[in-house]
Design a protein around this motif. Structure first.
Motif, mmCIF file in Angstrom:
data_model
loop_
_atom_site.group_PDB
_atom_site.id
_atom_site.type_symbol
_atom_site.label_atom_id
_atom_site.label_comp_id
_atom_site.label_asym_id
_atom_site.label_seq_id
_atom_site.Cartn_x
_atom_site.Cartn_y
_atom_site.Cartn_z
ATOM 1 N N GLY A 1 20.998 19.056 -53.666
ATOM 2 C CA GLY A 1 20.400 18.015 -52.847
ATOM 3 C C GLY A 1 20.549 18.215 -51.357
ATOM 4 O O GLY A 1 20.244 17.304 -50.577
ATOM 5 N N VAL A 2 21.005 19.397 -50.935
ATOM 6 C CA VAL A 2 21.178 19.685 -49.514
ATOM 7 C C VAL A 2 19.834 20.072 -48.902
ATOM 8 O O VAL A 2 19.138 20.945 -49.430
ATOM 9 C CB VAL A 2 22.198 20.823 -49.302
ATOM 10 N N ASP A 3 19.479 19.429 -47.805
ATOM 11 C CA ASP A 3 18.256 19.758 -47.076
ATOM 12 C C ASP A 3 18.529 20.986 -46.214
ATOM 13 O O ASP A 3 19.241 20.897 -45.210
ATOM 14 C CB ASP A 3 17.834 18.568 -46.207
ATOM 15 N N LEU A 4 17.971 22.131 -46.591
ATOM 16 C CA LEU A 4 18.257 23.372 -45.879
ATOM 17 C C LEU A 4 17.577 23.450 -44.518
ATOM 18 O O LEU A 4 17.854 24.362 -43.750
ATOM 19 C CB LEU A 4 17.860 24.579 -46.744
ATOM 20 N N ASP A 5 16.725 22.491 -44.211
ATOM 21 C CA ASP A 5 16.213 22.389 -42.837
ATOM 22 C C ASP A 5 17.267 21.772 -41.922
ATOM 23 O O ASP A 5 17.239 21.973 -40.706
ATOM 24 C CB ASP A 5 14.943 21.533 -42.800
ATOM 25 N N LYS A 6 18.210 21.043 -42.519
ATOM 26 C CA LYS A 6 19.274 20.400 -41.742
ATOM 27 C C LYS A 6 20.607 21.123 -41.890
ATOM 28 O O LYS A 6 21.534 20.869 -41.121
ATOM 29 C CB LYS A 6 19.415 18.943 -42.177
ATOM 30 N N PHE A 7 20.707 21.973 -42.890
ATOM 31 C CA PHE A 7 21.919 22.771 -43.111
ATOM 32 C C PHE A 7 21.476 24.230 -43.231
ATOM 33 O O PHE A 7 21.197 24.726 -44.311
ATOM 34 C CB PHE A 7 22.648 22.309 -44.371
ATOM 35 N N HIS B 1 29.430 20.701 -45.513
ATOM 36 C CA HIS B 1 28.205 20.134 -44.932
ATOM 37 C C HIS B 1 28.347 18.619 -44.774
ATOM 38 O O HIS B 1 28.064 18.063 -43.706
ATOM 39 C CB HIS B 1 27.015 20.471 -45.830
ATOM 40 N N HIS B 2 28.802 17.952 -45.819
ATOM 41 C CA HIS B 2 28.939 16.495 -45.766
ATOM 42 C C HIS B 2 30.013 16.062 -44.764
ATOM 43 O O HIS B 2 29.959 14.946 -44.235
ATOM 44 C CB HIS B 2 29.257 15.941 -47.158
ATOM 45 N N ALA C 1 25.791 27.203 -42.165
ATOM 46 C CA ALA C 1 26.789 28.160 -42.615
ATOM 47 C C ALA C 1 26.305 29.573 -42.332
ATOM 48 O O ALA C 1 25.103 29.853 -42.330
ATOM 49 C CB ALA C 1 27.057 27.997 -44.113
ATOM 50 N N ILE C 2 27.266 30.464 -42.075
ATOM 51 C CA ILE C 2 27.000 31.893 -41.897
ATOM 52 C C ILE C 2 27.627 32.604 -43.088
ATOM 53 O O ILE C 2 28.809 32.411 -43.382
ATOM 54 C CB ILE C 2 27.618 32.425 -40.596
ATOM 55 N N THR C 3 26.864 33.433 -43.773
ATOM 56 C CA THR C 3 27.398 34.061 -44.969
ATOM 57 C C THR C 3 28.266 35.284 -44.659
ATOM 58 O O THR C 3 28.105 35.928 -43.620
ATOM 59 C CB THR C 3 26.288 34.534 -45.924
ATOM 60 N N VAL D 1 28.633 22.749 -35.375
ATOM 61 C CA VAL D 1 29.650 23.454 -36.158
ATOM 62 C C VAL D 1 29.015 24.232 -37.303
ATOM 63 O O VAL D 1 28.267 23.670 -38.114
ATOM 64 C CB VAL D 1 30.684 22.459 -36.725
ATOM 65 N N LYS D 2 29.305 25.528 -37.346
ATOM 66 C CA LYS D 2 28.926 26.370 -38.479
ATOM 67 C C LYS D 2 30.182 26.704 -39.278
ATOM 68 O O LYS D 2 31.283 26.766 -38.731
ATOM 69 C CB LYS D 2 28.269 27.677 -37.993
ATOM 70 N N VAL D 3 30.000 26.924 -40.573
ATOM 71 C CA VAL D 3 31.107 27.287 -41.450
ATOM 72 C C VAL D 3 30.751 28.576 -42.189
ATOM 73 O O VAL D 3 29.678 29.145 -41.995
ATOM 74 C CB VAL D 3 31.411 26.149 -42.451
ATOM 75 N N ALA D 4 31.649 29.032 -43.034
ATOM 76 C CA ALA D 4 31.424 30.269 -43.790
ATOM 77 C C ALA D 4 30.866 29.956 -45.176
ATOM 78 O O ALA D 4 31.186 28.928 -45.775
ATOM 79 C CB ALA D 4 32.726 31.051 -43.925
ATOM 80 N N ALA D 5 30.026 30.889 -45.670
ATOM 81 C CA ALA D 5 29.501 30.809 -47.036
ATOM 82 C C ALA D 5 29.633 32.191 -47.667
ATOM 83 O O ALA D 5 29.662 33.208 -46.973
ATOM 84 C CB ALA D 5 28.046 30.345 -47.027
ATOM 85 N N TYR D 6 29.669 32.206 -49.002
ATOM 86 C CA TYR D 6 29.965 33.454 -49.708
ATOM 87 C C TYR D 6 28.940 33.699 -50.815
ATOM 88 O O TYR D 6 29.063 33.143 -51.915
ATOM 89 C CB TYR D 6 31.385 33.407 -50.281
ATOM 90 N N PRO D 7 27.923 34.536 -50.545
ATOM 91 C CA PRO D 7 26.896 34.803 -51.560
ATOM 92 C C PRO D 7 27.460 35.389 -52.850
ATOM 93 O O PRO D 7 26.871 35.205 -53.921
ATOM 94 C CB PRO D 7 25.971 35.807 -50.860
ATOM 95 N N GLU D 8 28.586 36.100 -52.738
ATOM 96 C CA GLU D 8 29.199 36.706 -53.919
ATOM 97 C C GLU D 8 30.512 36.021 -54.286
ATOM 98 O O GLU D 8 31.358 36.600 -54.944
ATOM 99 C CB GLU D 8 29.399 38.203 -53.676
ATOM 100 N N MET D 9 30.656 34.779 -53.846
ATOM 101 C CA MET D 9 31.782 33.905 -54.151
ATOM 102 C C MET D 9 33.022 34.277 -53.351
ATOM 103 O O MET D 9 33.348 35.443 -53.192
ATOM 104 C CB MET D 9 32.105 33.933 -55.651
ATOM 105 N N HIS D 10 33.682 33.263 -52.837
ATOM 106 C CA HIS D 10 34.945 33.472 -52.126
ATOM 107 C C HIS D 10 35.956 34.118 -53.081
ATOM 108 O O HIS D 10 36.058 33.711 -54.250
ATOM 109 C CB HIS D 10 35.486 32.139 -51.611
#
Length: 291
Positions: free
Chosen positions: A197-203, A168-169, A175-177, A142-151
């Motif tokens: 504390g998010v491991d970006l190799d896993k997220f 993530h938790h 996530a796809i931005t 499962v991928k979710v959305a992310a917002y580099p310039e804020m939702h």
């Protein structure tokens, strides 16, 4: 049209993927199939297929997913939105996707159709991610959305990061931005997520890339999505007016340099918002040496 930096193969090659939107007519669906066949020769990691507000394109999306799955072994990742839908409706769709061989999903809150006020049983994307895990275990990536310039609806950037980390938790694998043109916005988001504390190799934080081929469409998309188009890009596009050739050449250089910057910074993957077109996306992937 290829910059000197991109002529040599980059030391780091990110993965890449493509997004389609559902075609509404028979002719458009045939063209989409041809587009898929051409872009699939580039060996992308997967293709995603979008989903209308309140599931308004659900049947069309499902039909396209079935068609593309039958044409190739490349994974197809349908978008799945939750706002306004019941758990039963979403569960039924999850069962269908599992039965036809879908292993990836893009889980989104989505937008309520005009005039509808019922938020449904799963009002936010984090609720959808939790439900997917409860319903289907680990079957789907499962991928979710992310917002580099804020939702656009977030109160502040810190709250937006909280929401992303919560997804993530809840079970999201990455996530796809939203698309962006300032690489620093992506890097700032990446660093803030890591600082939680998010491991970006896993997220995996995938950068969403929108090729620039049409000025008015780009500005409309950006304004509706809350994405920033830097002033120098807006001014140059306005200067070109109806000169589509110059717009495409300028847009290519802007997006190429953006991607090169991100690759130097170690971006793990790029997700191209294709607008169901071949040429601008294929040219970028090839110029970046990703094939």
């Amino acid at each position: 049209m290829q910059s000197a930096a991109s002529q040599a193969a980059p030391s780091h090659k990110p993965k890449f993927s493509f997004e389609f939107f559902p075609a509404k007519t028979a002719d458009a669906q045939e063209k989409l199939t041809q587009t898929f066949d051409e872009l699939n020769t580039l060996n992308p990691q997967y293709f995603s297929v979008t989903y209308g507000a309140g599931g308004s394109t659900r049947d069309t999306t499902l039909g396209i997913v079935k068609n593309l799955l039958a044409r190739s072994d490349t994974p197809i990742a349908p978008h799945l939105s939750c706002i306004g839908d019941s758990k039963a409706e979403i569960g039924e769709l999850l069962n269908i996707y599992k039965a036809i061989g879908v292993t990836r999903l893009v889980a989104l809150r989505g937008d309520l159709p005009s005039g509808q006020v019922n938020m449904g049983e799963l009002p936010f994307a984090v609720d959808l991610v939790k439900f997917i895990r409860e319903h289907s275990g680990d079957h789907f990536t499962v991928k979710v959305a992310a917002y580099p310039e804020m939702h656009p609806q977030a109160k502040n950037f810190s709250q937006d990061i909280d929401n992303l980390v919560a997804k993530h938790h809840a079970g999201a694998a990455g996530a796809i931005t939203q698309f962006f043109y300032n690489p620093e916005s992506y890097l700032y988001l990446r660093d803030k997520v890591a600082a939680r504390g998010v491991d970006l190799d896993k997220f995996e934080l995938t950068a969403g890339i929108m090729p620039i081929t049409n000025a008015s469409n780009l500005i409309r998309f950006a304004d509706s999505a809350g994405a920033d188009v830097p002033r120098y890009i807006r001014k140059q596009l306005a200067e070109y007016g109806d000169d589509s050739k110059s717009i495409r050449a300028f847009g290519f250089e802007v997006v190429l340099k953006l991607c090169e910057h991100l690759i130097r910074e170690g971006v793990p993957s790029l997700h191209f918002y294709t607008m169901n077109k071949v040429k601008p996306n294929k040219e970028l992937v090839e110029a970046l040496g990703l094939v």
